[in-house]
Structures are given as C-alpha cells and as structure tokens.
Write a protein that holds these residues in place. Structure first.
Motif, PDB file in Angstrom:
ATOM      1  N   VAL A   1     -16.644  85.765  11.148  1.00  0.00           N
ATOM      2  CA  VAL A   1     -15.409  85.006  11.394  1.00  0.00           C
ATOM      3  C   VAL A   1     -14.435  85.054  10.216  1.00  0.00           C
ATOM      4  CG1 VAL A   1     -16.597  83.424  12.961  1.00  0.00           C
ATOM      5  CG2 VAL A   1     -16.348  82.799  10.547  1.00  0.00           C
ATOM      6  N   ALA A   2     -14.807  85.717   9.126  1.00  0.00           N
ATOM      7  CA  ALA A   2     -14.061  85.584   7.871  1.00  0.00           C
ATOM      8  C   ALA A   2     -12.608  86.051   7.980  1.00  0.00           C
ATOM      9  CB  ALA A   2     -14.764  86.350   6.750  1.00  0.00           C
ATOM     10  N   GLU A   3     -12.371  87.177   8.639  1.00  0.00           N
ATOM     11  CA  GLU A   3     -11.001  87.693   8.698  1.00  0.00           C
ATOM     12  C   GLU A   3     -10.073  86.724   9.414  1.00  0.00           C
ATOM     13  OE1 GLU A   3     -10.214  91.858   9.498  1.00  0.00           O
ATOM     14  OE2 GLU A   3     -12.358  92.275   9.340  1.00  0.00           O
ATOM     15  N   VAL A   4     -10.544  86.159  10.516  1.00  0.00           N
ATOM     16  CA  VAL A   4      -9.717  85.230  11.278  1.00  0.00           C
ATOM     17  C   VAL A   4      -9.658  83.864  10.585  1.00  0.00           C
ATOM     18  CG1 VAL A   4      -9.508  83.962  13.463  1.00  0.00           C
ATOM     19  CG2 VAL A   4     -10.140  86.388  13.471  1.00  0.00           C
ATOM     20  N   ALA A   5     -10.817  83.334  10.219  1.00  0.00           N
ATOM     21  CA  ALA A   5     -10.863  81.979   9.653  1.00  0.00           C
ATOM     22  C   ALA A   5     -10.200  81.920   8.286  1.00  0.00           C
ATOM     23  CB  ALA A   5     -12.308  81.503   9.565  1.00  0.00           C
ATOM     24  N   PHE A   6     -10.666  82.724   7.355  1.00  0.00           N
ATOM     25  CA  PHE A   6     -10.151  82.660   5.994  1.00  0.00           C
ATOM     26  C   PHE A   6      -8.764  83.301   5.863  1.00  0.00           C
ATOM     27  CE2 PHE A   6     -14.863  82.968   4.505  1.00  0.00           C
ATOM     28  CZ  PHE A   6     -15.071  81.663   4.932  1.00  0.00           C
ATOM     29  N   GLY A   7      -8.513  84.298   6.694  1.00  0.00           N
ATOM     30  CA  GLY A   7      -7.263  85.038   6.575  1.00  0.00           C
ATOM     31  C   GLY A   7      -6.117  84.486   7.394  1.00  0.00           C
ATOM     32  N   GLU A   8      -6.411  83.849   8.547  1.00  0.00           N
ATOM     33  CA  GLU A   8      -5.337  83.524   9.483  1.00  0.00           C
ATOM     34  C   GLU A   8      -5.199  82.044   9.815  1.00  0.00           C
ATOM     35  OE1 GLU A   8      -5.238  86.129  12.912  1.00  0.00           O
ATOM     36  OE2 GLU A   8      -6.260  87.721  11.810  1.00  0.00           O
ATOM     37  N   LEU A   9      -6.191  81.216   9.510  1.00  0.00           N
ATOM     38  CA  LEU A   9      -6.039  79.782   9.765  1.00  0.00           C
ATOM     39  C   LEU A   9      -5.040  79.178   8.773  1.00  0.00           C
ATOM     40  CD1 LEU A   9      -9.680  78.535  10.496  1.00  0.00           C
ATOM     41  CD2 LEU A   9      -7.756  78.591  12.094  1.00  0.00           C
ATOM     42  N   ASP A  10      -4.143  78.353   9.289  1.00  0.00           N
ATOM     43  CA  ASP A  10      -3.125  77.701   8.455  1.00  0.00           C
ATOM     44  C   ASP A  10      -3.724  76.441   7.839  1.00  0.00           C
ATOM     45  OD1 ASP A  10      -0.811  76.873   7.265  1.00  0.00           O
ATOM     46  OD2 ASP A  10       0.177  76.226   9.119  1.00  0.00           O
ATOM     47  N   ILE A  11      -4.582  76.656   6.871  1.00  0.00           N
ATOM     48  CA  ILE A  11      -5.368  75.612   6.210  1.00  0.00           C
ATOM     49  C   ILE A  11      -5.216  75.801   4.707  1.00  0.00           C
ATOM     50  CG2 ILE A  11      -7.737  74.810   5.785  1.00  0.00           C
ATOM     51  CD1 ILE A  11      -6.748  74.021   8.536  1.00  0.00           C
ATOM     52  N   ASP A  12      -5.190  74.700   3.959  1.00  0.00           N
ATOM     53  CA  ASP A  12      -5.000  74.789   2.512  1.00  0.00           C
ATOM     54  C   ASP A  12      -6.284  75.085   1.741  1.00  0.00           C
ATOM     55  OD1 ASP A  12      -2.187  74.098   2.563  1.00  0.00           O
ATOM     56  OD2 ASP A  12      -2.821  72.068   3.081  1.00  0.00           O
ATOM     57  N   ALA A  13      -7.412  74.617   2.262  1.00  0.00           N
ATOM     58  CA  ALA A  13      -8.675  74.780   1.538  1.00  0.00           C
ATOM     59  C   ALA A  13      -9.831  74.788   2.525  1.00  0.00           C
ATOM     60  CB  ALA A  13      -8.861  73.652   0.524  1.00  0.00           C
TER      61      ALA A  13
ATOM     62  N   LYS B   1      -8.610  82.139  20.124  1.00  0.00           N
ATOM     63  CA  LYS B   1      -8.172  80.939  20.839  1.00  0.00           C
ATOM     64  C   LYS B   1      -8.228  79.721  19.929  1.00  0.00           C
ATOM     65  CE  LYS B   1      -9.531  82.367  25.534  1.00  0.00           C
ATOM     66  NZ  LYS B   1     -10.348  82.016  26.726  1.00  0.00           N
ATOM     67  N   TYR B   2      -9.326  79.613  19.181  1.00  0.00           N
ATOM     68  CA  TYR B   2      -9.485  78.457  18.305  1.00  0.00           C
ATOM     69  C   TYR B   2      -8.550  78.543  17.100  1.00  0.00           C
ATOM     70  CZ  TYR B   2     -13.565  76.811  20.950  1.00  0.00           C
ATOM     71  OH  TYR B   2     -14.393  76.316  21.928  1.00  0.00           O
ATOM     72  N   LYS B   3      -8.298  79.742  16.610  1.00  0.00           N
ATOM     73  CA  LYS B   3      -7.316  79.902  15.528  1.00  0.00           C
ATOM     74  C   LYS B   3      -5.957  79.403  15.987  1.00  0.00           C
ATOM     75  CE  LYS B   3      -4.783  83.349  15.205  1.00  0.00           C
ATOM     76  NZ  LYS B   3      -4.166  84.683  15.123  1.00  0.00           N
ATOM     77  N   ASN B   4      -5.536  79.813  17.186  1.00  0.00           N
ATOM     78  CA  ASN B   4      -4.234  79.405  17.705  1.00  0.00           C
ATOM     79  C   ASN B   4      -4.169  77.895  17.917  1.00  0.00           C
ATOM     80  OD1 ASN B   4      -3.383  82.081  17.716  1.00  0.00           O
ATOM     81  ND2 ASN B   4      -3.936  82.408  19.859  1.00  0.00           N
ATOM     82  N   LEU B   5      -5.280  77.301  18.380  1.00  0.00           N
ATOM     83  CA  LEU B   5      -5.334  75.853  18.582  1.00  0.00           C
ATOM     84  C   LEU B   5      -5.165  75.114  17.254  1.00  0.00           C
ATOM     85  CD1 LEU B   5      -5.983  73.233  20.155  1.00  0.00           C
ATOM     86  CD2 LEU B   5      -8.422  73.784  19.873  1.00  0.00           C
ATOM     87  N   ILE B   6      -5.940  75.496  16.260  1.00  0.00           N
ATOM     88  CA  ILE B   6      -5.882  74.805  14.970  1.00  0.00           C
ATOM     89  C   ILE B   6      -4.535  75.014  14.299  1.00  0.00           C
ATOM     90  CG2 ILE B   6      -6.872  74.767  12.643  1.00  0.00           C
ATOM     91  CD1 ILE B   6      -9.603  75.371  14.058  1.00  0.00           C
ATOM     92  N   ASN B   7      -3.989  76.219  14.393  1.00  0.00           N
ATOM     93  CA  ASN B   7      -2.687  76.465  13.781  1.00  0.00           C
ATOM     94  C   ASN B   7      -1.577  75.681  14.476  1.00  0.00           C
ATOM     95  OD1 ASN B   7      -3.866  78.114  11.910  1.00  0.00           O
ATOM     96  ND2 ASN B   7      -3.091  80.030  12.748  1.00  0.00           N
ATOM     97  N   ALA B   8      -1.738  75.438  15.778  1.00  0.00           N
ATOM     98  CA  ALA B   8      -0.771  74.590  16.480  1.00  0.00           C
ATOM     99  C   ALA B   8      -0.870  73.149  15.986  1.00  0.00           C
ATOM    100  CB  ALA B   8      -1.017  74.651  17.989  1.00  0.00           C
TER     101      ALA B   8
END
Length: 374
Positions: free
Chosen positions: A265-277, A225-232
C-alpha cells in the motif's frame, strides 16, 4: 510536515488509548446494572481524563489524549453516532498473540439510511479534554476512527440500496460526515487530529484479501477508493490543523489481527494520501522493513512506532536509536519521530501490562526522542 516544538506531530508522541482505571470499569458495570446514569459515568471518566493528562505530562510528553476514556471501543462509540449507521452482528476475527489465538467479533457495520452528522461524534470528548490539557500546558490530540471503517466490514453489499442507489453518493455523504466533524473539532479549538486506520494495513496481509473479495472488491482498486475517500475528508482543511494517520494491524488485549509489510500500500498511502504525518507500527517483524518509507511524499512525517504497547518488556534504547538511524536512510531524520506502536487499550479491557509499565514505555519514548533530536 516537519515535527516541531509547538505543533504536532511531536518528536515524542502518543497514539491514543491508555489503560482505563478500575473506577471506570466499576462505573460502567453500575451503568449496565441500572444503578448509575451515563452522566454519573461521564463525571468519573472526566476525573480519570484529568489523571491521564497528568500521567502524560509526568512522563515528559508535550502532547496528550484523553486516553479514550469516554469510549468502550476505539471505533464503535464514534461510528454508532452517525445517522444511517447500523450493526449486523459481529464480524468473526482471529486475533493472534505470541501464545496463541483469541477469537473476537468486532461489530459488522452496515448502512441503513442516509449518512448524516446531526450530533457530536468526538467533539464532546475533545471539549472535555481541552481545558485539562490547557491547564497542564500540553497540546490536546483527538483520535478519530477512519471513515473506511464504515465501509470495509460489509462493503457495498452492506449499503442500503434504497438510500444509495448510486454508491458514489454514499462515499460523498460519508466524507461530508467527517468533514462536518472535523470542522466542529476545529471550531472547538482542536488543532491536532489523528485518523486511526486499520484497513490500509489490513490490505498488506494476503490473508485479508479473501475478505476484500467477499465484499466484491479488489485489493488494489480498494486502495484507490479509500484514498479518494480520505482525501475528500481532509481536503481544504485549515493551514494550522495537523491531520495525522495511525496505521494499525489490530490491537485487542495484546493481540493483533493482521501481518504484512507496508509495500503493498506504500505508493498510494504514503505517496498520495493528503495526510501530514503517519504513525506506523514498527515494533515487530510483522510490519516488514523501512524501505516502503521511500514513498513518503513532500514534507510528511513518519512517526515510528518502535515501542510496543502489547507487552511490558522495555525495548533497548540503543536498539531504538539504531532503528531510527536505519529509517533515516529513507526519510530524513528531521522528518522522523517516535511513539508507541499503538494505544494501550483499544478495547476496554486493555493490553496485558500495568499502568506503571505503560508509563515506563511512554517515558522511554520521551527519553529516546530527547537524545536523538534534542
């Protein structure tokens, strides 16, 4: 994104808050007593921001923040300006130090109506910083608290059902508030934004899972849920805008609130969040090993928070270099950088060290980065 000399993340970087000078505390005391106005306080804070920029330049940084001098708390001053956000007392939290515990109750955020951005949340702060940073020849960075902060402290039960009978609309509006703020920051000249995120790293602590379940959530599903929120929030951002994320397990007067390795959380956070760093706490064993960095996808940069902001003792430069080398087994050296583990004053009182000790920490980051990356 590979860090470079002209655009964040920088090989030697900074997280956000700096120790506030006495004159800010004095001005805020006068404001509380009714003998000063908010404009009076703002002017004193602005003078202090100029000094903070000078401090960051003096230690050799190429990037600066305003030290969060216009805030009293790292997230409250921001989220309280969102239409539809309210507070319902405190959320009792046990912060821990090496000497014992500190009881602290950050505000419990609730949603009382439709979420809208109708005024500056951090743009005014950035407009104050930018000319000072430009004058000093530094890149200004604007930290903002994560949108997950608006939800995590009370969950769906804290969302007014009349305003949001459909929780999907709530998440949509929350993301739009942040998209609007990011656009306004960009229009004001900001090209480097840092999202301060506590809830992904809180999920790394099994002790925090009881709270997650108490708000009707599952610790695994909440990540999605939080991944989808941040990526939005970060979707379709301009190509020349860097958005980083700082992950923190709590930072209040040299104390922390959570412990736990990033594995959960590594797979979702590091792998799927649309973040540069990602700015990652790695100053103690509480954060676990570097192995979860293997999930860092694409060209994301891992900024290693190896220098603690919680205590004055200086780290060994040789140890920092060895740890950077160890991390490079999972992320190439060119996609690594160095910073303090957190800000120095996430809450207004600040951590237990002096300004000179703060400067020594920042200078250590700069000197080590220069020796590692040139």
């Amino acid at each position: 994104m590979v860090a470079n000399a002209s655009r964040g993340p920088f090989k030697a970087d900074v997280v956000g808050s700096l120790l506030r000078p006495a004159k800010i505390h004095e001005a805020r005391s006068k404001l509380a007593a009714g003998s000063a106005t908010r404009d009076d306080v703002w002017k004193i804070e602005t003078d202090s921001v100029d000094e903070a920029v000078g401090l960051q330049k003096d230690v050799g940084l190429k990037v600066c923040t305003d030290g969060e001098y216009h805030r009293r708390h790292w997230f409250v001053d921001f989220v309280e300006k969102i239409d539809g956000v309210g507070f319902a007392g405190g959320l009792p939290t046990r912060f821990q130090t090496e000497a014992g515990f500190i009881e602290f109750s950050p505000p419990k955020v609730i949603t009382t109506g439709k979420l809208r951005r109708t005024r500056s949340l951090a743009v005014d702060d950035f407009k104050d910083l930018k000319p000072l940073a430009d004058k000093a020849g530094l890149t200004p960075k604007q930290p903002i608290p994560s949108p997950t902060l608006v939800h995590f402290r009370s969950g769906d039960p804290g969302v007014d059902k009349k305003a949001y009978p459909d929780i999907a609309e709530y998440y949509h509006d929350l993301a739009q508030v942040y998209r609007d703020e990011i656009k306004a920051l960009y229009d004001a000249g900001c090209r480097y934004i840092q999202i301060d995120e506590t809830n992904f790293p809180f999920l790394c602590d099994p002790n925090m899972h009881d709270h997650v379940r108490s708000i009707g959530e599952d610790p695994v599903k909440l990540q999605m849920k939080y991944k989808n929120l941040i990526n939005a929030v970060t979707k379709d951002r301009p190509d020349d805008l860097t958005i980083a994320m700082h992950m923190c397990r709590g930072n209040h007067e040299s104390a922390w609130a959570a412990s736990g390795a990033y594995d959960f959380v590594a797979e979702v956070a590091f792998g799927e969040l649309d973040i540069d760093a990602f700015f990652l706490e790695y100053d103690t064993e509480r954060a676990g090993t570097f192995e979860p960095l293997k999930h860092m996808s694409k060209n994301k940069t891992a900024v290693l928070g190896l220098v603690t902001s919680k205590k004055p003792q200086l780290e060994s430069k040789d140890l920092l270099k060895r740890r950077i080398n160890e991390a490079s087994k999972y992320v190439p050296l060119e996609r690594l950088a160095l910073s303090p583990q957190c800000g120095f004053a996430s809450t207004i009182g600040g951590n237990k060290l002096t300004v000179d000790e703060e400067k020594a920490k920042l200078r250590l980051v700069v000197d080590t980065a220069r020796e590692v990356w040139g």
